[in-house]
Every structure is written in structure tokens, then in C-alpha cells.
Design a protein around this motif. Sequence first.
Motif, short mmCIF file in Angstrom:
data_model
loop_
_atom_site.label_atom_id
_atom_site.label_comp_id
_atom_site.label_asym_id
_atom_site.label_seq_id
_atom_site.Cartn_x
_atom_site.Cartn_y
_atom_site.Cartn_z
N GLY A 14 0.75 -1.15 -0.03
CA GLY A 14 -0.03 -0.09 -0.06
C GLY A 14 0.83 1.18 -0.19
O GLY A 14 0.35 2.27 0.39
N ASN A 15 1.81 1.07 -0.61
CA ASN A 15 2.89 2.12 -0.67
C ASN A 15 2.53 3.06 -1.98
O ASN A 15 3.43 2.83 -3.12
CB ASN A 15 4.32 1.88 -0.47
CG ASN A 15 5.50 3.24 -0.66
OD1 ASN A 15 5.06 4.31 -0.95
ND2 ASN A 15 6.59 2.88 -0.15
N TRP A 16 1.68 3.80 -1.98
CA TRP A 16 1.06 4.19 -3.23
C TRP A 16 1.96 5.58 -3.86
O TRP A 16 2.34 5.48 -4.99
CB TRP A 16 -0.31 4.85 -2.93
CG TRP A 16 -1.19 3.83 -2.44
CD1 TRP A 16 -1.90 4.02 -1.24
CD2 TRP A 16 -1.44 2.57 -3.06
NE1 TRP A 16 -2.65 2.78 -1.05
CE2 TRP A 16 -2.40 1.83 -1.92
CE3 TRP A 16 -0.96 1.61 -4.16
CZ2 TRP A 16 -2.97 0.67 -2.13
CZ3 TRP A 16 -1.82 0.52 -4.11
CH2 TRP A 16 -2.53 -0.02 -3.30
N ASP A 17 2.44 6.19 -2.98
CA ASP A 17 3.57 7.50 -3.55
C ASP A 17 4.68 6.54 -4.01
O ASP A 17 5.39 7.14 -5.14
CB ASP A 17 4.17 8.15 -2.55
CG ASP A 17 2.83 9.07 -1.72
OD1 ASP A 17 2.04 9.30 -2.50
OD2 ASP A 17 3.20 9.75 -0.61
N GLY A 18 5.33 5.54 -3.73
CA GLY A 18 6.30 4.71 -4.22
C GLY A 18 6.02 4.28 -5.46
O GLY A 18 6.64 4.25 -6.64
#
Length: 223
Positions: free
Chosen positions: A36-40
Amino acid sequence: MIYAERMEWDGLTDQERYNDWYRKERDRASDLARDGNWDGLFQELDTYPERVNLPRIGFRSGFAPLHQAAWHGADFAVASRLIAFGAWRTQRARDGRRPVDIAREQGHTHLLELLEPVAVRKLPGPADVLERHFHALLQESTGNYFDEVEHVLPPVSPLTERPAMEIYFRVVGMMGGFAYWLEEDVVRVNARSRMDGDDGDHYRVTPDGWSKIERYRTPPPPD
């Protein structure tokens, strides 16, 4: 930011068929979506937008980023941005579930309307019929390659989701692959290899079957 209209489908399930650097790139993107690391993940997609629908190499679950967003119950803005990149709402995981099915099972009601597939183009016939003929074309064009090397063959339903989109299915053994797209009342397919001296072979797929056609020639630009 550029949103690609040329997407990739990678159904090869054998991780050892890839070199290390590519496998690491794909694993990194899959890890970001899983966590859930959407920025990455969006940083990865800014570089490789055509990979937005690729699951982890090995195709264990077949979860692409939009499936992961549905499972996590990501913010509406996150799922909407994935769709803007070209994420397919019709894409099925290996167990047959679409992102909307996963969101419904997880109780993420804020995503249901957004994830419900929307067709902006029509297929020339039922998706399952076209897909059966399309896969028969792939099988016959490659001999027994898919019997020897497991692939998850590509879907046709995503072609309905964008006004103009080409999907490229890479087949390692042929040093190339198949591009396919909607053209009028047929699914057009171009089989091409780096060994070809021209633009490869062209086919049409309809609800009645598939057939080879004369080489597709792009008209020259005007003087």
C-alpha cells in the motif's frame, strides 16, 4: 506525466526466464502495491506507465496494482489515479476476481462505483468467444511453446476500457510477441519478432474465428 495507451500483458510464470535487473524492477513495484505504498508505486509508474496492469512475475495471485488497491481499501483518489494511468477494471486475478469483486468482499464500499467496469468501446462479439479464437491463434502461431512454457494468455476485455489502446504480449521464445487492438469490427493482431525483416504477420479475430490477412501498411505521410 504521460499516460500510456500502449499497455503490456506479461503472462510468463517462470521467474528464471528474466534477467536480474528486470525481475528486481518488477518485484519492487509489486512490493510497493502489496504494502500500500502508493507514493512509491506512482513514482515507478511515472517511469513505466505501461506496466500498470502487470502482476508479480510468477503470477501467483495475478494481483495487479488495482487489485491491491481494492484489497487495501485505498483512498478513492489512489484508485482513480491508477485508472488514469490505464489500470484495467475488467482485469481478473488468477482466481477470476476483478478489483470490484475484491473491494466488495472486503467491504470497501467507497470504491465500488469507481471500480465497476465501464466500456467506452464495444467488442465485435462476446468476450469469451473472441478470447477463445484469439488464444487459438496464439497457440497455432507459436506451435507447442505454451505447452512447454506456462503462460497466462492475455484477455480481450480491457480493449473496451480505453478509446484507443494497443496491448503487447511478450513471448520470450519468439524474441518478440503479439500486439493486439480494436479496429472497427475486428480484433487486429500483429505477431512480430526482432528476427523479422518486416513488420511481421497480421491477423483478424472475429466471433467466427481468426484468419491471416495481408501485411498492414501504414500510409505514408503527406508531402
